[in-house]
Design an enzyme around this catalytic site. Structure first.
Site, PDB file in Angstrom:
ATOM      1  N   LYS A 107      37.485  47.468  35.584  1.00 38.59           N
ATOM      2  CA  LYS A 107      38.594  48.223  35.007  1.00 38.59           C
ATOM      3  C   LYS A 107      39.865  47.390  35.055  1.00 38.59           C
ATOM      4  O   LYS A 107      40.378  47.090  36.132  1.00 38.59           O
ATOM      5  CB  LYS A 107      38.845  49.539  35.740  1.00 38.59           C
ATOM      6  CG  LYS A 107      39.734  50.491  34.910  1.00 38.59           C
ATOM      7  CD  LYS A 107      40.451  51.531  35.728  1.00 38.59           C
ATOM      8  CE  LYS A 107      41.761  51.040  36.265  1.00 38.59           C
ATOM      9  NZ  LYS A 107      42.796  50.798  35.215  1.00 38.59           N
ATOM     10  N   SER A 117      48.202  47.045  44.701  1.00 38.75           N
ATOM     11  CA  SER A 117      49.158  47.545  45.685  1.00 38.75           C
ATOM     12  C   SER A 117      48.478  48.183  46.877  1.00 38.75           C
ATOM     13  O   SER A 117      47.327  48.645  46.809  1.00 38.75           O
ATOM     14  CB  SER A 117      50.078  48.587  45.026  1.00 38.75           C
ATOM     15  OG  SER A 117      49.358  49.785  44.761  1.00 38.75           O
ATOM     16  N   GLU A 131      42.556  43.007  48.144  1.00 41.86           N
ATOM     17  CA  GLU A 131      43.597  41.969  48.196  1.00 41.86           C
ATOM     18  C   GLU A 131      44.883  42.643  47.772  1.00 41.86           C
ATOM     19  O   GLU A 131      45.054  42.991  46.600  1.00 41.86           O
ATOM     20  CB  GLU A 131      43.245  40.787  47.279  1.00 41.86           C
ATOM     21  CG  GLU A 131      44.043  39.529  47.592  1.00 41.86           C
ATOM     22  CD  GLU A 131      45.294  39.359  46.733  1.00 41.86           C
ATOM     23  OE1 GLU A 131      46.360  39.857  47.173  1.00 41.86           O
ATOM     24  OE2 GLU A 131      45.210  38.753  45.676  1.00 41.86           O
ATOM     25  N   CYS A 149      51.192  37.476  43.686  1.00 41.79           N
ATOM     26  CA  CYS A 149      50.965  38.093  44.999  1.00 41.79           C
ATOM     27  C   CYS A 149      51.347  37.163  46.141  1.00 41.79           C
ATOM     28  O   CYS A 149      51.798  37.626  47.193  1.00 41.79           O
ATOM     29  CB  CYS A 149      49.524  38.541  45.129  1.00 41.79           C
ATOM     30  SG  CYS A 149      48.295  37.243  44.934  1.00 41.79           S
ATOM     31  N   GLU A 181      57.716  44.343  49.426  1.00 39.24           N
ATOM     32  CA  GLU A 181      57.414  43.484  48.280  1.00 39.24           C
ATOM     33  C   GLU A 181      58.165  43.952  47.043  1.00 39.24           C
ATOM     34  O   GLU A 181      58.070  45.111  46.633  1.00 39.24           O
ATOM     35  CB  GLU A 181      55.915  43.492  48.002  1.00 39.24           C
ATOM     36  CG  GLU A 181      55.499  42.541  46.905  1.00 39.24           C
ATOM     37  CD  GLU A 181      53.997  42.502  46.701  1.00 39.24           C
ATOM     38  OE1 GLU A 181      53.455  41.403  46.479  1.00 39.24           O
ATOM     39  OE2 GLU A 181      53.355  43.577  46.778  1.00 39.24           O
TER      40      GLU A 181
END
Length: 439
Positions: free
Chosen positions: A133, A187, A209, A244, A343
């Protein structure tokens, strides 16, 4: 999504891919890599239209990386051997590597083709079926990749790409009892939901991750401050900070703080921000208006907490359309500030001064994340101490960013679990099966 998972299950159970000899699977994966290279410009433009990454970077990081990843695992798949256990003379103990079955993969919008390949190539190499997806705002290159895989000879049903909202299609994938393993990049909030969905369904293994707030530490004895500034600027500002592993926290030894900040500001101000399809552009677009507004909100909060904007801080309007933000450097950031801890995923660099090695390590580890880090020093002993002391999945020394498929990428703490890239990534996609044979 239910139909796609069912197709993947049928393909796995009837063995059309799982039982293909390794040489056959290798041939298909190499053909996929060949076709990715053949369609590289088209794939790159499709991705850039979706996510705004500057074309020159995307050509290398998306199509180029994806082709290399498929080749790496094509060459690896027939070199993964089982084991013969040191048992008693009248027993033969064998350890087989069996594919897990149906793998669900959910990938983000910033580098969909590269990250998609990190999931797909090792999963397919080991004989699994996959349901992928894409992110809602970046699916074009992965839909094209599905066609490429079919053209390369991947049997029907082995790879299924399903677009849709995460709260609908992603949830259905994660709750499915016919998905044996789930891999995700994105996230922390979504990662938590995926773990909940695993608990609510079949306890499928989940590999995450997640985010990063990566420290980039510059000591006064860095071998070349000008080079460090140039590399560090791209380490945070490339792809508008939507990376990231971006080095979003700059920790600078106080003795060179002002000098290094000036060098960083000069590098930031000469970067060309604009239309990502313009080949002269160095920094492309922010993915969406909500992302841009979130970035600007971080800057506003940082200024309210006492930080100072040395350069940037605002939106850049472009006639070509899209959402653009000036590379931003904030000084005077303290460990308790919002921009230090959370972040941004945008072109926003926070700067904090330090006075000692121990303080640098303490600041580096003072967030919930542990994905990446950088250290600039001429002292080899200090470099080793920093690598040992910093809690991160990867620590760059006298560079920032860059690696290849020979080394793993993964995080610690709330940056996730499991690894992409390298032979270690294969561990996510196999079961260990023991055969205990009485002779």
């Amino acid at each position: 999504m239910d139909r796609a998972v069912a197709a993947a299950r049928r393909a796995f159970e009837d063995g059309r891919w799982r039982d293909m000899p390794p040489a056959g699977r290798k041939k298909v994966l190499h053909k996929i890599a060949d076709l990715i290279e053949q369609y590289a410009v088209e794939l790159t433009v499709l991705g850039v239209r979706d996510n705004g990454t500057e074309f020159n970077m995307a050509l290398k990081a998306e199509a180029g990386s994806a082709a290399g990843t498929f080749r790496y695992y094509a060459e690896a798949l027939d070199k993964i051997y089982g084991e013969v256990a040191p048992t008693a003379p009248d027993v033969l103990g064998l350890v087989h590597h069996a594919p897990v079955g149906v793998v669900g993969a959910i990938v983000p919008w910033n580098f969909p083709l590269m990250i998609g390949a990190w999931k797909l190539a090792p999963a397919l190499a080991m004989g699994n079926s996959v349901v992928l997806k894409p992110a809602e705002t970046a699916s074009l290159s992965l839909l094209k990749l599905a066609g490429i895989c079919a053209e390369a000879g991947l049997p029907d049903g082995v790879l299924n790409v399903v677009t849709g909202q995460g709260a609908v299609a992603g949830e259905a994938l994660a709750l499915s009892y016919d998905v044996d393993a789930l891999v995700f990049t994105g996230s922390g909030g979504v990662g938590r939901r995926l773990l909940e969905y695993s608990a609510r369904s079949n306890l499928k293994r989940v590999y995450l991750e997640l985010g990063g707030k990566s420290p980039n530490i510059v000591f006064a004895d860095a071998p070349d401050l000008a080079k460090a500034a140039k590399v560090s600027a791209m380490g945070i500002f490339r792809n508008s900070g939507q990376v990231c592993v971006a080095g979003s926290r700059l920790l600078v030894e106080r003795a060179v703080h002002d000098e290094f900040v000036a060098l960083m500001a000069a590098e930031a101000e000469k970067l060309k921000v604009g239309d990502p399809l313009d080949l002269e552009t160095q920094i492309g677009a922010v993915n969406s208006i909500p992302q841009l507004e979130g970035n600007l909100g971080f800057v506003e909060k940082a200024l309210a907490e006492g930080a100072e904007a040395v350069t940037g801080g605002g939106r850049i309007l472009q006639e070509t359309g899209g959402y653009y933000m000036a590379p931003t450097i904030l000084t005077g950031v303290e460990r308790g500030h919002n921009v230090f801890q959370n972040e941004v995923f945008g072109p926003v660099l926070s700067v904090t001064a330090f006075d000692s090695d121990d303080e640098a390590v303490g600041l580096a580890n003072a967030t919930d994340y542990g994905l990446s880090a950088g250290v600039w020093t001429s002292n080899l002993s200090r470099a080793h101490r920093m690598v040992h002391g910093i809690r991160a999945g990867i620590v760059h020394v006298n560079t920032y960013g860059g690696s290849d498929n020979t080394v793993p990428l993964g995080g610690v703490k709330q940056s996730g679990n499991g690894h992409d890239k390298s032979l270690h990534a294969i561990e996510k996609y196999v079961d260990l099966k023991t055969a205990w044979i009485q002779l």
